[in-house]
Design a protein around this motif. Structure first.
Motif, PDB file in Angstrom:
ATOM      1  N   GLU A 191      27.566 -66.722  -4.633  1.00 48.26           N
ATOM      2  CA  GLU A 191      27.681 -65.782  -5.840  1.00 48.26           C
ATOM      3  C   GLU A 191      26.216 -66.066  -6.704  1.00 48.26           C
ATOM      4  O   GLU A 191      25.692 -67.173  -6.551  1.00 48.26           O
ATOM      5  N   VAL A 192      25.946 -65.303  -7.744  1.00 46.14           N
ATOM      6  CA  VAL A 192      25.243 -65.096  -8.536  1.00 46.14           C
ATOM      7  C   VAL A 192      25.676 -65.141 -10.013  1.00 46.14           C
ATOM      8  O   VAL A 192      26.416 -64.149 -10.158  1.00 46.14           O
ATOM      9  N   LEU A 193      25.298 -65.896 -10.774  1.00 45.67           N
ATOM     10  CA  LEU A 193      26.178 -66.050 -12.233  1.00 45.67           C
ATOM     11  C   LEU A 193      24.893 -65.554 -13.263  1.00 45.67           C
ATOM     12  O   LEU A 193      24.037 -65.649 -13.000  1.00 45.67           O
ATOM     13  N   ALA A 194      25.535 -65.102 -14.459  1.00 42.42           N
ATOM     14  CA  ALA A 194      24.766 -64.835 -15.471  1.00 42.42           C
ATOM     15  C   ALA A 194      25.492 -65.390 -16.721  1.00 42.42           C
ATOM     16  O   ALA A 194      26.806 -64.944 -16.721  1.00 42.42           O
ATOM     17  N   VAL A 195      24.747 -65.858 -17.553  1.00 38.61           N
ATOM     18  CA  VAL A 195      25.430 -66.585 -19.060  1.00 38.61           C
ATOM     19  C   VAL A 195      24.728 -65.999 -20.072  1.00 38.61           C
ATOM     20  O   VAL A 195      23.391 -65.965 -19.944  1.00 38.61           O
ATOM     21  N   THR A 196      25.547 -65.724 -21.089  1.00 41.83           N
ATOM     22  CA  THR A 196      24.873 -65.267 -22.605  1.00 41.83           C
ATOM     23  C   THR A 196      26.036 -65.677 -23.650  1.00 41.83           C
ATOM     24  O   THR A 196      27.161 -65.807 -23.221  1.00 41.83           O
ATOM     25  N   ALA A 197      25.492 -65.628 -24.722  1.00 43.53           N
ATOM     26  CA  ALA A 197      26.110 -65.752 -25.838  1.00 43.53           C
ATOM     27  C   ALA A 197      27.341 -64.525 -25.995  1.00 43.53           C
ATOM     28  O   ALA A 197      26.807 -63.446 -25.511  1.00 43.53           O
ATOM     29  N   ALA A 198      28.483 -64.847 -26.252  1.00 44.58           N
ATOM     30  CA  ALA A 198      29.478 -63.892 -26.224  1.00 44.58           C
ATOM     31  C   ALA A 198      29.155 -62.577 -27.125  1.00 44.58           C
ATOM     32  O   ALA A 198      29.716 -61.474 -26.681  1.00 44.58           O
ATOM     33  N   GLY A 199      28.327 -62.547 -28.039  1.00 39.43           N
ATOM     34  CA  GLY A 199      27.925 -61.624 -28.961  1.00 39.43           C
ATOM     35  C   GLY A 199      26.814 -60.812 -28.547  1.00 39.43           C
ATOM     36  O   GLY A 199      26.416 -59.640 -28.932  1.00 39.43           O
ATOM     37  N   ASN A 200      26.355 -61.133 -27.127  1.00 43.85           N
ATOM     38  CA  ASN A 200      24.945 -60.490 -26.649  1.00 43.85           C
ATOM     39  C   ASN A 200      25.420 -59.450 -25.837  1.00 43.85           C
ATOM     40  O   ASN A 200      25.449 -59.481 -24.792  1.00 43.85           O
TER      41      ASN A 200
END
Length: 183
Positions: free
Chosen positions: A126-135
């Motif tokens: 799998e590939v993940l992506a992470v960001t601030a919840a508000g982005n």
């Protein structure tokens, strides 16, 4: 070193000519709105050196992104192993563009290219992506490229000070769910 191409973009190694627009982008508080701080020129230079060293060493990482028709540098996109200390492991996709490049679909195009590269060349499950919840802009890109969000994966990033940027969301796309070109 690998180079990725899409209809409109080239994802490539870093050049000396990228440093000024990269540093300007990292000093823009709007571009860095979902990060704890803007970056100094010195920190931007150091990041370019790290990015290029990773590309030289393993042929994948954070590529500079340019518009194919003009050669204009517009940001970066790529893949990196998830940092230690996170509540998950794997390969993370990411992107960041200068403000004039927003709203043209470039982030989605670059994100599709890096996710396809990951599955076709690296073979992670799998590939993940992470960001601030508000982005919401980045989250929209994640949705457009077929990633899914499970609120059970959300976490507070221990490296981010208390406040609205600390809560992060994780999006995933599994190899079996990936279709070249996105949805």
């Amino acid at each position: 070193m690998s180079e990725l191409r899409t209809d409109r973009l080239v994802l490539r190694g870093w050049r000396a000519s990228d440093l000024d627009p990269w540093a300007a982008m990292n000093a823009d508080p709007v571009v860095r709105a979902y990060f704890p701080e803007v970056l100094t020129r010195e920190r931007s230079e150091a990041s370019v050196a790290r990015f290029q060293a990773d590309l030289d060493r393993r042929s994948w990482g954070w590529w500079a992104v340019e518009i194919a028709a003009t050669g204009e540098f517009i940001g970066f996109a790529g893949l990196d192993p998830v940092e230690e200390g996170m509540p998950f492991t794997g390969v993370e996709a990411g992107w960041r563009l200068a403000r004039p490049a927003w709203g043209h679909g470039y982030a989605t195009e670059a994100a599709r290219a890096v996710v396809s590269h990951a599955f076709e060349r690296l073979g992670p499950p799998e590939v993940l992506a992470v960001t601030a919840a508000g982005n919401l802009r980045s989250r929209a890109v994640m949705d457009r490229i077929g990633m899914t969000h499970d609120p059970a994966d959300d976490f507070d990033d221990p490296e981010i000070p208390e406040g609205p940027l600390r809560r992060c969301v994780v999006y995933r796309i599994r190899a079996g769910d990936h279709r070249p070109g996105g949805r």
